[in-house]
Design a protein around this motif. Structure first.
Motif, PDB file in Angstrom:
ATOM      1  N   UNK A  96       6.711  12.121  -7.993  1.00  0.00           N
ATOM      2  CA  UNK A  96       5.455  11.353  -7.986  1.00  0.00           C
ATOM      3  C   UNK A  96       4.256  12.271  -8.117  1.00  0.00           C
ATOM      4  N   UNK A  97       4.273  13.375  -7.350  1.00  0.00           N
ATOM      5  CA  UNK A  97       3.161  14.330  -7.382  1.00  0.00           C
ATOM      6  C   UNK A  97       3.008  14.985  -8.747  1.00  0.00           C
ATOM      7  N   UNK A  98       4.147  15.332  -9.351  1.00  0.00           N
ATOM      8  CA  UNK A  98       4.108  15.982 -10.664  1.00  0.00           C
ATOM      9  C   UNK A  98       3.505  15.040 -11.710  1.00  0.00           C
ATOM     10  N   UNK A  99       3.984  13.795 -11.730  1.00  0.00           N
ATOM     11  CA  UNK A  99       3.459  12.823 -12.701  1.00  0.00           C
ATOM     12  C   UNK A  99       1.978  12.552 -12.435  1.00  0.00           C
ATOM     13  N   UNK A 100       1.604  12.476 -11.153  1.00  0.00           N
ATOM     14  CA  UNK A 100       0.200  12.227 -10.791  1.00  0.00           C
ATOM     15  C   UNK A 100      -0.681  13.384 -11.256  1.00  0.00           C
ATOM     16  N   UNK A 101      -0.235  14.614 -10.975  1.00  0.00           N
ATOM     17  CA  UNK A 101      -1.015  15.784 -11.374  1.00  0.00           C
ATOM     18  C   UNK A 101      -1.188  15.843 -12.891  1.00  0.00           C
ATOM     19  N   UNK A 128       3.857   4.383 -14.121  1.00  0.00           N
ATOM     20  CA  UNK A 128       4.698   5.558 -14.417  1.00  0.00           C
ATOM     21  C   UNK A 128       5.033   6.334 -13.150  1.00  0.00           C
ATOM     22  N   UNK A 129       4.018   6.465 -12.285  1.00  0.00           N
ATOM     23  CA  UNK A 129       4.190   7.189 -11.026  1.00  0.00           C
ATOM     24  C   UNK A 129       5.288   6.573 -10.172  1.00  0.00           C
ATOM     25  N   UNK A 130       5.216   5.242 -10.037  1.00  0.00           N
ATOM     26  CA  UNK A 130       6.191   4.543  -9.197  1.00  0.00           C
ATOM     27  C   UNK A 130       7.589   4.700  -9.777  1.00  0.00           C
ATOM     28  N   UNK A 131       7.694   4.574 -11.113  1.00  0.00           N
ATOM     29  CA  UNK A 131       8.996   4.743 -11.770  1.00  0.00           C
ATOM     30  C   UNK A 131       9.562   6.128 -11.436  1.00  0.00           C
ATOM     31  N   UNK A 132       8.715   7.163 -11.566  1.00  0.00           N
ATOM     32  CA  UNK A 132       9.181   8.536 -11.319  1.00  0.00           C
ATOM     33  C   UNK A 132       9.596   8.717  -9.867  1.00  0.00           C
ATOM     34  N   UNK A 133       8.913   8.019  -8.942  1.00  0.00           N
ATOM     35  CA  UNK A 133       9.220   8.187  -7.526  1.00  0.00           C
ATOM     36  C   UNK A 133      10.448   7.382  -7.104  1.00  0.00           C
TER      37      UNK A 133
END
Length: 465
Positions: free
Chosen positions: A199-204, A45-50
């Motif tokens: 990426x940071x938002x999804x990670x957090x 998901x993170x990679x997709x968002x980034x």
């Protein structure tokens, strides 16, 4: 051509949720904790968002065939790395590579489709697309449950490889290039801000999903991500005046597109939230195996898929109103039903509520995608689809984080008060469903505001583009 693109997108998106059931196996075979194992889904998901924010620019630079070949090759490379991964780190790298390919595929499909298909047929074709985009994640856990019965988690990747290879081969034989590539410069600062911000938002948000142990740092990461996105937005607004923005935010000035975006995010948030909660409930509290869970939730996923094309045809004939309003009401009703779960709730009720949720989502997604994208002028399609894709990932992460955080917080406080663990978790799940229901109620409001047809909202806007 559209069929092949839809099939390719289905294969790629299926991988987003394919690993959910495999987590216990991964913990065992690669000797990692549950938190670490969750990363095979989170990293995707993170990679997709980034990556998705950069796809708008990328797709304008390459031909349709080049974009397709690059997306599928990257995806297959990631699948092969994952299948052969000797350690957990290598598996994670494979998942990240896989997701980078997937991130290009979705906007490519959307942009191509909006360019090739005449407006009066878009609903029908979009119905098939929704089938790919929404059914794939819904089917992931059921399919992986079946494959895991046969053997190792590596089979999940081994099974996907030949299918992806065949789709790529036949796709390249059929695909023709649409439009001319434009040589545009990329603003690397925007690209970096988008990657770090989204990426940071999804990670957090995904850290929230792991429990409330490290609350301080987690909130810090979310705030930093949100702040970076603010800088990104300001940078885009400046570039819109002078050069080529990475993500053209003028798309949001089209009211119908903006409303469709809000509705899609909230609906996606509700869908992902329930997709996390139901397997937890069925496996932890009702004692079902991953396969039984997958089979119980499969009719809903199938109903959603089979209805996609029909919903599209209804949309072409009658517009969005007769679909989106009943759809959003159905979402609220089904989530409200889930707030009543107990350790003795009959399985047929769970199946019926889940099917209602999935059918309601099907009635909502197809018209929203079609209406939202149709409200944009053609030169905005790549930007529109990349904004749609990025926010979809953020909404998925937010939905997951929200329900897990609410559930964990409630369960922990009850356990501290001396309530049994099972009862505490059940109570946490009920509260989480209440939150999801309240959020979903917002979709009804937005549905009322939406026009029935895209052309009504564009008016003469298309003529002079």
């Amino acid at each position: 051509m559209v069929r092949l693109l839809v099939l390719a997108t289905f294969v790629v998106i299926l991988n987003e949720t394919l690993m959910i059931n495999a987590i216990p196996r991964l913990m065992e075979s690669l000797h990692v904790s549950e938190q670490a194992a969750q990363w095979v889904s989170t990293a995707f998901m993170l990679t997709m968002a980034a990556v998705i924010p950069i796809t708008g620019w990328f797709l304008q630079r390459v031909t349709t065939r080049q974009g397709y070949l690059i997306a599928m090759s990257v995806f297959m490379a990631g699948t092969a790395i994952s299948a052969a991964a000797p350690t957990f780190t290598v598996l994670l790298i494979g998942r990240i590579v896989q997701a980078a390919g997937t991130a290009v595929m979705m906007p490519l499909l959307m942009t191509t489709l909006m360019t090739v298909v005449p407006e009066q047929d878009r609903g029908r074709v979009m119905g098939n697309v929704t089938l790919a985009i929404s059914v794939a994640p819904a089917m992931g856990p059921a399919i992986s449950g079946l494959i895991l019965q046969l053997g190792s988690w590596r089979l999940l990747f081994v099974a996907v490889l030949p299918i992806a290879g065949a789709v790529t081969y036949f796709g390249l034989r059929q695909l023709t290039n649409i439009g001319e590539p434009k040589v545009s410069t990329i603003d690397w600062l925007s690209a970096a801000l988008a990657t770090v911000g989204f990426g940071g938002l999804v990670y957090g948000l995904s850290l929230f999903g792991e429990g409330t142990d490290h609350l301080g740092p987690t909130i810090g990461v979310v705030v930093a991500g949100a702040a970076t996105i603010t800088f990104f937005v300001l940078r885009q607004l400046r570039l819109q005046r002078t050069g080529a923005p990475l993500m053209d935010l003028r798309t949001l000035s089209h009211r119908t597109f903006a409303l469709a975006l809000i509705l899609m995010c909230v609906a996606f948030l509700a869908m992902m939230g329930s997709m996390i909660l139901l397997p937890l409930y069925l496996q932890n509290l009702r004692g079902l195996t991953p396969l039984e869970t997958g089979l119980l939730l499969m009719p809903g996923g199938l109903a959603m898929g089979l209805l996609g094309p029909t919903v599209g045809k209804v949309y072409d004939r009658l517009g969005s109103r007769p679909l989106v309003l009943p759809g959003s009401i159905g979402i609220v009703l089904s989530l409200a039903g889930f707030t009543q779960i107990s350790t003795t709730m009959p399985y047929w009720q769970i199946l019926a509520l889940h099917a209602l949720l999935m059918v309601s989502l099907a009635a909502t997604f197809t018209p929203i995608f079609t209406l939202g994208m149709g409200a944009l002028p053609p030169d905005m399609y790549p930007h529109g689809s990349s904004i749609l894709g990025t926010l979809q990932q953020v909404a998925a992460a937010l939905g997951t984080a929200l329900v897990v955080t609410v559930m964990s917080a409630r369960a922990s406080s009850l356990v501290a008060d001396g309530v049994a663990a099972g009862a505490a978790q059940l109570s946490g799940m009920k509260i989480a469903f209440v939150v999801a229901t309240v959020l979903a109620a917002a979709t009804i409001v937005v549905a009322v505001l939406l026009p029935s047809r895209a052309s009504a909202s564009v008016g003469g806007g298309v003529a002079h583009h």
